[in-house]
Design a protein around this motif. Structure first.
Motif, mmCIF file in Angstrom:
data_model
loop_
_atom_site.group_PDB
_atom_site.id
_atom_site.type_symbol
_atom_site.label_atom_id
_atom_site.label_comp_id
_atom_site.label_asym_id
_atom_site.label_seq_id
_atom_site.Cartn_x
_atom_site.Cartn_y
_atom_site.Cartn_z
ATOM 1 N N GLN A 72 64.807 -55.696 25.803
ATOM 2 C CA GLN A 72 64.421 -56.074 24.443
ATOM 3 C C GLN A 72 64.356 -57.595 24.405
ATOM 4 O OE1 GLN A 72 67.255 -54.872 21.444
ATOM 5 N NE2 GLN A 72 65.751 -55.007 19.801
ATOM 6 N N CYS A 129 54.866 -48.271 16.722
ATOM 7 C CA CYS A 129 54.346 -49.530 17.269
ATOM 8 C C CYS A 129 53.566 -50.371 16.275
ATOM 9 C CB CYS A 129 53.421 -49.244 18.447
ATOM 10 S SG CYS A 129 54.297 -48.885 19.965
ATOM 11 N N ARG A 152 54.531 -53.653 28.146
ATOM 12 C CA ARG A 152 55.002 -54.461 27.014
ATOM 13 C C ARG A 152 54.456 -53.862 25.732
ATOM 14 N NH1 ARG A 152 55.753 -60.525 25.939
ATOM 15 N NH2 ARG A 152 55.123 -60.694 23.773
ATOM 16 N N TRP A 153 55.321 -53.729 24.715
ATOM 17 C CA TRP A 153 54.906 -53.208 23.418
ATOM 18 C C TRP A 153 55.768 -53.811 22.326
ATOM 19 C CZ3 TRP A 153 58.117 -50.990 26.775
ATOM 20 C CH2 TRP A 153 59.261 -50.372 26.328
ATOM 21 N N GLN A 154 55.271 -53.697 21.104
ATOM 22 C CA GLN A 154 55.983 -54.264 19.964
ATOM 23 C C GLN A 154 56.182 -53.170 18.910
ATOM 24 O OE1 GLN A 154 54.275 -57.606 17.548
ATOM 25 N NE2 GLN A 154 55.434 -58.749 19.086
ATOM 26 N N GLU A 204 52.258 -53.115 18.032
ATOM 27 C CA GLU A 204 51.373 -53.476 19.155
ATOM 28 C C GLU A 204 51.558 -52.402 20.217
ATOM 29 O OE1 GLU A 204 51.716 -56.848 22.509
ATOM 30 O OE2 GLU A 204 51.570 -57.630 20.459
ATOM 31 N N THR A 227 59.976 -56.796 20.402
ATOM 32 C CA THR A 227 59.163 -56.671 21.611
ATOM 33 C C THR A 227 60.032 -56.122 22.731
ATOM 34 O OG1 THR A 227 57.815 -58.548 20.914
ATOM 35 C CG2 THR A 227 57.639 -57.880 23.228
#
Length: 97
Positions: free
Chosen positions: A42, A79, A6-8, A81, A48
């Motif tokens: 997405q 990114c 998981r990343w933002q 996050e 996110t």
């Protein structure tokens, strides 16, 4: 090995993210790495993203996908996050994937 990542992404980088992800999947379809199942989602917030991956022989299988290497090398700059990897232990599944 099953993982969830998981990343933002920074809001101004979403279109670039989608463009790079499309290139990764085009390369995966061309290379067809054995023992790899991979999906990217997405989330509703638009920034996110979540990957769910099954890698029979571990993450080394992604070395075969040149577009993934480029994508990963430039990910940090997009990114808000950074990616968080969670190893998943399957309890049960129905028609997944």
């Amino acid at each position: 090995m099953h993982v969830m990542i998981r990343w933002q992404i920074k809001p101004d980088q979403v279109e670039r993210e989608l463009e790079l992800l499309r290139a990764v999947y085009e390369d995966m379809h061309a290379v067809r790495p054995e023992g790899l199942r991979y999906a990217t989602f997405q989330l509703d917030d638009g920034v996110t993203f979540v990957d769910v991956a099954e890698m029979a022989d571990g993450p080394g299988v992604l070395q075969q996908v040149e577009a993934f290497q480029h994508y990963r090398a430039t990910l940090e700059e997009r990114c808000d996050e950074p990616p968080a990897v969670t190893v998943l232990q399957e309890v049960g599944a129905y028609r997944f994937p």
